[in-house]
Design an enzyme around this catalytic site. Structure first.
Site, short mmCIF file in Angstrom:
data_model
loop_
_atom_site.label_atom_id
_atom_site.label_comp_id
_atom_site.label_asym_id
_atom_site.label_seq_id
_atom_site.Cartn_x
_atom_site.Cartn_y
_atom_site.Cartn_z
N SER A 143 0.87 -1.19 0.00
CA SER A 143 0.00 0.00 0.00
C SER A 143 0.90 1.23 0.00
CB SER A 143 -0.84 -0.01 1.28
OG SER A 143 -1.50 1.23 1.47
N TYR A 155 -2.02 -0.88 10.36
CA TYR A 155 -2.09 -1.13 8.92
C TYR A 155 -0.75 -0.75 8.26
CZ TYR A 155 -4.04 -1.03 4.14
OH TYR A 155 -4.28 -1.27 2.81
#
Ligand code: NAD
Length: 251
Positions: A143, A155
């Protein structure tokens, strides 16, 4: 794209969003696809779309937090199609975060178990089969949160870790003919982001306004890069986190 036709690909998180599009893209290029997802409805649907378009696909219900499931996923590729050439290790979750010291251990562990250790479990099952076959190509989904402080702490930590795995695997298995790369999507219009947008419309509008491209990404734009990275056209691309973000991180 060169070298994809007649190969065998596994895609985790293939029942939705980016993983569905990469499954369809592999199939468009003539690969046989094992669609893996913990969501049976979505996974079956992806396989049915491929089959109804004349391609070859098999769905296997897989939770990437379960090593036996992941082993069964790779075994499905061997049983159904005789081997494994490509993998897109893409299954992931996103969750609201807190400031770093405010997480409880359970929410931290769950994120790492799916997004980081899940990728490691897949690599552990895929690499021996590719080594046996004489090579392959693997793309892990990281990401923009893997290369910047975007996203919640757990995350971001999981997605930075995916890049670490990708780099280390490149060094460890280059001699076995396996290439590893990562994709780092920006904000992509998938159910994951649509859900976040429903929960906080203003925040999504603010983020979208800050993207130089002026829009969210399309999952197809990630899928095209994933399949290209697996193709012979990317034969000298190794160990790279490829950012696909409409310019989000350049400012
Ligand atoms: P999505 O929610 O549409 O798809 C994710 C898929 O992963 C779902 O089908 C889900 O069932 C599956 N999944 C979740 N946990 C799983 C598990 N334990 N085992 C197997 N499958 C599981 O989301 P998406 O946007 O397509 O996300 C795909 C990947 O891309 C994720 O790793 C996500 O972190 C990453 N990503 C997405 C964006 C974005 O903006 N959409 C940006 C950067 C990175």
């Amino acid at each position: 794209m060169k070298g994809i036709q007649d190969g065998v690909a596994v895609v985790t998180g293939g029942g939705s969003g980016i993983g569905r599009q990469s499954s369809l893209r592999f199939a468009d290029e003539g690969a046989k696809v094992v669609v893996a997802d913990v969501d049976a409805d979505g996974g079956h649907e992806t396989a049915e779309i491929i089959e109804s378009d004349g391609g070859d696909a098999t769905f296997v219900e897989t939770d990437v937090t379960d090593s036996d499931d992941v082993a069964a996923m790779v075994q499905t590729a061997l049983d159904e199609y005789g081997g494994l050439d490509f993998a897109h290790n893409n299954a992931g979750i996103a969750r609201e975060g807190s400031r770093l010291a405010d997480y409880d251990e359970d929410e931290w562990d769950q994120m790492i178990d799916v997004n980081l250790k899940g990728v490691w479990r897949c690599l552990k099952a895929e690499i021996p089969e590719m080594t046996e076959r004489g090579g392959g190509a693997i793309v892990n989904t990281s990401s923009v949160a893997g290369v910047s402080a975007n996203g919640s702490a757990h995350y971001a930590a999981s997605k930075h870790g995916v890049i670490g795995l990708t780099r280390r695997a490149t060094v460890d298995y280059a001699d076995d003919g396996i290439r590893f790369n990562a994709v780092c999507p920006g904000v992509i219009d998938t159910p994951m982001v649509q859900q976040a947008g429903e929960d906080n419309t203003e925040e999504l509008e603010r983020i979208t306004a800050g993207i130089p491209a002026g829009r969210l990404g399309d999952p197809q734009e990630i899928a095209d890069t994933v399949v290209w990275l697996c193709s012979e056209e990317a034969s000298y691309v190794m160990g790279q986190p490829i950012v696909i973000d409409g310019g989000l991180l350049v400012q």
